[in-house]
Write a protein that holds these residues in place. Structure first.
Motif, PDB file in Angstrom:
ATOM      1  N   MET A 127     -11.460  -1.769  -1.901  1.00 12.12           N
ATOM      2  CA  MET A 127     -11.578  -1.066  -0.623  1.00 12.12           C
ATOM      3  C   MET A 127     -13.020  -1.112  -0.113  1.00 12.12           C
ATOM      4  O   MET A 127     -13.271  -1.364   1.072  1.00 12.12           O
ATOM      5  CB  MET A 127     -11.135   0.391  -0.767  1.00 12.12           C
ATOM      6  N   ILE A 128     -13.981  -0.890  -1.017  1.00 11.45           N
ATOM      7  CA  ILE A 128     -15.381  -0.836  -0.598  1.00 11.45           C
ATOM      8  C   ILE A 128     -15.980  -2.237  -0.480  1.00 11.45           C
ATOM      9  O   ILE A 128     -16.587  -2.584   0.547  1.00 11.45           O
ATOM     10  CB  ILE A 128     -16.194   0.006  -1.599  1.00 11.45           C
ATOM     11  N   LEU A 129     -15.834  -3.054  -1.518  1.00  9.43           N
ATOM     12  CA  LEU A 129     -16.546  -4.321  -1.572  1.00  9.43           C
ATOM     13  C   LEU A 129     -15.864  -5.441  -0.787  1.00  9.43           C
ATOM     14  O   LEU A 129     -16.528  -6.388  -0.381  1.00  9.43           O
ATOM     15  CB  LEU A 129     -16.737  -4.753  -3.027  1.00  9.43           C
ATOM     16  N   SER A 130     -14.556  -5.352  -0.575  1.00  9.37           N
ATOM     17  CA  SER A 130     -13.846  -6.418   0.151  1.00  9.37           C
ATOM     18  C   SER A 130     -13.417  -5.994   1.545  1.00  9.37           C
ATOM     19  O   SER A 130     -13.558  -6.748   2.509  1.00  9.37           O
ATOM     20  CB  SER A 130     -12.606  -6.865  -0.633  1.00  9.37           C
ATOM     21  N   TYR A 131     -12.878  -4.770   1.656  1.00  8.10           N
ATOM     22  CA  TYR A 131     -12.241  -4.383   2.912  1.00  8.10           C
ATOM     23  C   TYR A 131     -13.206  -3.752   3.919  1.00  8.10           C
ATOM     24  O   TYR A 131     -13.006  -3.882   5.130  1.00  8.10           O
ATOM     25  CB  TYR A 131     -11.097  -3.402   2.631  1.00  8.10           C
ATOM     26  N   MET A 132     -14.257  -3.060   3.469  1.00 13.93           N
ATOM     27  CA  MET A 132     -15.089  -2.278   4.379  1.00 13.93           C
ATOM     28  C   MET A 132     -15.720  -3.083   5.505  1.00 13.93           C
ATOM     29  O   MET A 132     -15.792  -2.585   6.645  1.00 13.93           O
ATOM     30  CB  MET A 132     -16.171  -1.528   3.596  1.00 13.93           C
ATOM     31  N   PRO A 133     -16.200  -4.321   5.297  1.00 14.05           N
ATOM     32  CA  PRO A 133     -16.726  -5.067   6.449  1.00 14.05           C
ATOM     33  C   PRO A 133     -15.692  -5.271   7.549  1.00 14.05           C
ATOM     34  O   PRO A 133     -16.005  -5.152   8.744  1.00 14.05           O
ATOM     35  CB  PRO A 133     -17.157  -6.411   5.838  1.00 14.05           C
ATOM     36  N   THR A 134     -14.446  -5.565   7.155  1.00 16.06           N
ATOM     37  CA  THR A 134     -13.369  -5.715   8.145  1.00 16.06           C
ATOM     38  C   THR A 134     -13.081  -4.382   8.823  1.00 16.06           C
ATOM     39  O   THR A 134     -12.855  -4.322  10.043  1.00 16.06           O
ATOM     40  CB  THR A 134     -12.097  -6.246   7.449  1.00 16.06           C
ATOM     41  N   TYR A 135     -13.087  -3.300   8.052  1.00 14.14           N
ATOM     42  CA  TYR A 135     -12.859  -1.958   8.619  1.00 14.14           C
ATOM     43  C   TYR A 135     -13.938  -1.620   9.642  1.00 14.14           C
ATOM     44  O   TYR A 135     -13.641  -1.125  10.737  1.00 14.14           O
ATOM     45  CB  TYR A 135     -12.861  -0.934   7.486  1.00 14.14           C
TER      46      TYR A 135
ATOM     47  N   THR B 280      -3.994   6.014  12.271  1.00 15.79           N
ATOM     48  CA  THR B 280      -5.145   6.811  11.871  1.00 15.79           C
ATOM     49  C   THR B 280      -6.128   5.977  11.050  1.00 15.79           C
ATOM     50  O   THR B 280      -5.723   5.228  10.164  1.00 15.79           O
ATOM     51  CB  THR B 280      -4.734   8.048  11.054  1.00 15.79           C
ATOM     52  N   ASP B 281      -7.420   6.127  11.369  1.00  7.69           N
ATOM     53  CA  ASP B 281      -8.458   5.406  10.651  1.00  7.69           C
ATOM     54  C   ASP B 281      -8.786   6.028   9.297  1.00  7.69           C
ATOM     55  O   ASP B 281      -9.623   5.492   8.564  1.00  7.69           O
ATOM     56  CB  ASP B 281      -9.744   5.361  11.495  1.00  7.69           C
ATOM     57  N   MET B 282      -8.146   7.137   8.945  1.00  6.53           N
ATOM     58  CA  MET B 282      -8.437   7.824   7.694  1.00  6.53           C
ATOM     59  C   MET B 282      -7.559   7.348   6.535  1.00  6.53           C
ATOM     60  O   MET B 282      -7.692   7.842   5.413  1.00  6.53           O
ATOM     61  CB  MET B 282      -8.258   9.332   7.869  1.00  6.53           C
ATOM     62  N   MET B 283      -6.679   6.389   6.785  1.00 10.34           N
ATOM     63  CA  MET B 283      -5.793   5.925   5.721  1.00 10.34           C
ATOM     64  C   MET B 283      -6.537   5.380   4.498  1.00 10.34           C
ATOM     65  O   MET B 283      -6.100   5.606   3.363  1.00 10.34           O
ATOM     66  CB  MET B 283      -4.829   4.866   6.257  1.00 10.34           C
ATOM     67  N   PRO B 284      -7.677   4.668   4.664  1.00  9.20           N
ATOM     68  CA  PRO B 284      -8.394   4.230   3.457  1.00  9.20           C
ATOM     69  C   PRO B 284      -8.804   5.395   2.563  1.00  9.20           C
ATOM     70  O   PRO B 284      -8.746   5.288   1.329  1.00  9.20           O
ATOM     71  CB  PRO B 284      -9.619   3.504   4.025  1.00  9.20           C
ATOM     72  N   ALA B 285      -9.220   6.511   3.166  1.00  9.31           N
ATOM     73  CA  ALA B 285      -9.616   7.682   2.375  1.00  9.31           C
ATOM     74  C   ALA B 285      -8.430   8.243   1.602  1.00  9.31           C
ATOM     75  O   ALA B 285      -8.547   8.562   0.410  1.00  9.31           O
ATOM     76  CB  ALA B 285     -10.208   8.755   3.283  1.00  9.31           C
ATOM     77  N   TYR B 286      -7.284   8.367   2.260  1.00  9.84           N
ATOM     78  CA  TYR B 286      -6.103   8.922   1.592  1.00  9.84           C
ATOM     79  C   TYR B 286      -5.620   7.995   0.477  1.00  9.84           C
ATOM     80  O   TYR B 286      -5.186   8.456  -0.596  1.00  9.84           O
ATOM     81  CB  TYR B 286      -4.980   9.146   2.609  1.00  9.84           C
ATOM     82  N   TYR B 287      -5.703   6.705   0.710  1.00 13.38           N
ATOM     83  CA  TYR B 287      -5.284   5.726  -0.299  1.00 13.38           C
ATOM     84  C   TYR B 287      -6.205   5.803  -1.525  1.00 13.38           C
ATOM     85  O   TYR B 287      -5.745   5.776  -2.676  1.00 13.38           O
ATOM     86  CB  TYR B 287      -5.314   4.330   0.318  1.00 13.38           C
ATOM     87  N   ALA B 288      -7.510   5.922  -1.287  1.00 16.27           N
ATOM     88  CA  ALA B 288      -8.460   6.042  -2.391  1.00 16.27           C
ATOM     89  C   ALA B 288      -8.243   7.336  -3.167  1.00 16.27           C
ATOM     90  O   ALA B 288      -8.361   7.361  -4.399  1.00 16.27           O
ATOM     91  CB  ALA B 288      -9.895   5.980  -1.862  1.00 16.27           C
ATOM     92  N   MET B 289      -7.924   8.428  -2.478  1.00 15.42           N
ATOM     93  CA  MET B 289      -7.686   9.705  -3.151  1.00 15.42           C
ATOM     94  C   MET B 289      -6.454   9.630  -4.058  1.00 15.42           C
ATOM     95  O   MET B 289      -6.465  10.157  -5.177  1.00 15.42           O
ATOM     96  CB  MET B 289      -7.512  10.812  -2.112  1.00 15.42           C
ATOM     97  N   ALA B 290      -5.400   8.974  -3.574  1.00 20.73           N
ATOM     98  CA  ALA B 290      -4.193   8.833  -4.395  1.00 20.73           C
ATOM     99  C   ALA B 290      -4.494   8.019  -5.651  1.00 20.73           C
ATOM    100  O   ALA B 290      -4.054   8.359  -6.757  1.00 20.73           O
ATOM    101  CB  ALA B 290      -3.088   8.170  -3.573  1.00 20.73           C
ATOM    102  N   ALA B 291      -5.271   6.943  -5.489  1.00 21.07           N
ATOM    103  CA  ALA B 291      -5.646   6.130  -6.645  1.00 21.07           C
ATOM    104  C   ALA B 291      -6.500   6.931  -7.621  1.00 21.07           C
ATOM    105  O   ALA B 291      -6.313   6.857  -8.846  1.00 21.07           O
ATOM    106  CB  ALA B 291      -6.410   4.888  -6.171  1.00 21.07           C
TER     107      ALA B 291
END
Length: 502
Positions: free
Chosen positions: A306-314, A446-457
């Motif tokens: 999420m941080i190292l691969s996806y964040m630039p696209t986000y 919603t742009d907050m989905m990455p946060a919720y996904y990380a919390m579940a993990a």
């Protein structure tokens, strides 16, 4: 007189039997707990350990350089290899191709992992290095969709599968290699350099992509500039292969295979068996630990990708940043992590693996929402602060996992078990992270989905860390103790010697 724990055989014996047969029960105790001898202990060679760490870390850096450039060029690759039309569909197609390589990673783990337990870690790691370099270099040569049409995405998927298959044997082998070379008291410190290689690979990919994008612009990148990072992987792979071929096999594997000088004593032979690397036996005999490994790696991979691969696209697609701007923020964050990751490894040797892993998981559980709210503010300071919150949580995992995961499994199945467990988790959760998050944002709005996904993990990760055993400063299961000096070996033998009784 030193107090000792009661022997289970003596505890189960009828009253008075121990007094009548003292010699017999003393022989049973000695058989069950043979005394440790100096020849059982591995005294590491500092220079050899450093060479092993360098070779394994460079291979890991190359692996994540390859995956990094694909992630950071996801938008461009979508335009080059897929039909023009909806930008979101092109991006999803690009991330789907990113994820497809993870489908074969478990297969690669099932092939290369047991092979590493049979023929040795070194040979398999050299093979995976060659395959990764060839797959990445070949992607840089594929013609675009406008040139060969349907065959462009087909060839892209083919070489992504080659990358994924080779990666199936990379992380498990590299982490096993370092763990088996390192002394018990500094395994976290040396293991952290493997993930330093991860960050170095990502930083190298991000810097190269940013420089090319700045110099060439979007038109130049789509025309030919995107090929350069993939073609660079060829020479890097040759350097990594040279370093790996110069290494000796790990001390633990040499002892296991019976190649060490001298005959192992009873204490060592109880943990040294023939390396069979049988996949069926791994699933049959080690399935509880495999499940624990999958949960740990799944939580770790989701937050990592999420941080190292996806964040630039986000940052570019959802926050409206330019691609170069988003990559520069990520580069700055990763440089900070590179500066502290070895200290995290050192702390895991001192305090234990579990406290550091739990800190990282709880960080994602409680800081993900505040971090993404800061990123949503849009200002440079707010975005940097949010990225740093996520990054410091991640570095607690990065600096510890490479020492914690190999210690879950015994030596004779370590490479195979770790490769299978790691790549199952990476396939199910890691490589699909950009695709899943992009789809969830598209569906929910919603742009907050990455946060919720990380919390579940992270919640799964908290439970997994609570269930694992502490392994810091202890010998690897199935291997004799490993120390740095002959004096330390002598002290260890003396400390394990039975106390005289009068």
């Amino acid at each position: 007189m030193v107090a000792t724990e009661p022997d289970p055989v003596e505890a189960a014996a009828p009253p008075g039997a121990v007094r009548r047969h003292r010699t017999l029960f003393r022989a049973v105790r000695r058989r069950r707990n043979p005394p440790l001898r100096r020849t059982d202990i591995t005294v590491t060679d500092e220079a050899a350990v450093k060479r092993a760490v360098q070779a394994a870390s460079l291979g890991n850096a190359m692996e994540w350089f390859d995956f990094g450039i694909y992630s950071y060029l996801a938008v461009t690759i979508g335009h080059v290899f897929f039909p023009s039309g909806n930008d979101t569909v092109q991006l999803l197609s690009s991330f789907a191709t990113f994820a497809v390589s993870f489908l074969v990673r478990p297969l690669g783990g099932m092939v290369f992992g047991p092979m590493g337990d049979k023929i040795g870690r070194k040979k398999v790691l050299a093979t995976t290095m060659i395959m990764m370099a060839v797959g990445t270099f070949a992607i840089g040569l594929i013609p675009s969709y406008t040139t060969i049409g349907f065959w462009a995405p087909v060839l892209l998927i083919l070489f992504r599968l080659v990358q994924g298959f080779s990666t199936g044997g990379e992380y498990g082998g590299a982490s096993t290699f370092i763990a088996e070379y390192a002394p018990d008291r500094r395994r976290g410190w040396f293991g952290s350099f493997l993930e330093l290689g991860t960050l170095a690979g990502y930083v190298g990919a991000a810097c190269l992509v940013t420089a090319l994008t700045t110099l060439l612009g979007d038109g130049g990148m789509q025309s030919w500039g995107w090929r350069v990072p993939f073609l660079v992987a060829g020479p890097i792979g040759l350097v990594g292969l040279y370093l790996r071929l110069r290494l000796d096999e790990t001390p633990a594997f040499r002892k296991l295979a019976g190649n060490s000088a001298g005959k192992a004593s009873d204490a060592a032979s109880t943990v040294e068996t023939t390396a069979k690397g049988d996949v069926a036996r791994i699933f049959r005999d080690h399935w509880p630990t495999l499940i624990l490994c999958v949960c740990l790696v799944g939580a770790y991979n989701i937050t990592d990708y999420m941080i190292l691969s996806y964040m630039p696209t986000y940052l570019s697609d959802e926050m409206g940043y330019s691609e170069a701007h988003g990559l520069l923020i990520l580069i700055a964050t990763m440089v900070v992590l590179m500066l502290v990751i070895s200290q995290v490894g050192r702390l895991s040797d001192r305090w234990g693996r579990k406290p550091l892993l739990m800190t990282g998981m709880l960080g994602f559980l409680f800081l993900s929402v505040p971090a993404f709210l800061l990123v949503g503010q849009g200002s440079l300071v707010a975005v940097s602060a949010g990225m740093l919150m996520l990054g410091l949580s991640l570095v607690c995992l990065l600096g510890t996992m490479s020492a914690a995961l190999p210690a879950l499994f015994p030596t004779h199945v370590r490479y195979g078990s770790l490769s299978i467990g790691y790549n199952l988790a990476a396939s199910l959760f890691g490589g699909t992270t950009p695709l899943v998050i992009t789809a969830l944002i598209s569906v929910t709005g919603t742009d907050m989905m990455p946060a919720y996904y990380a919390m579940a993990a992270a919640l799964v990760g908290v439970v997994a860390v609570a269930c694992m055993k502490e392994t810091a400063r202890q010998p690897l299961e199935g291997s004799p103790p490993s120390v740095e000096t002959a004096r330390e070996a002598a002290e260890l033998v003396a400390s394990r010697a039975p106390a005289p009784r009068f």
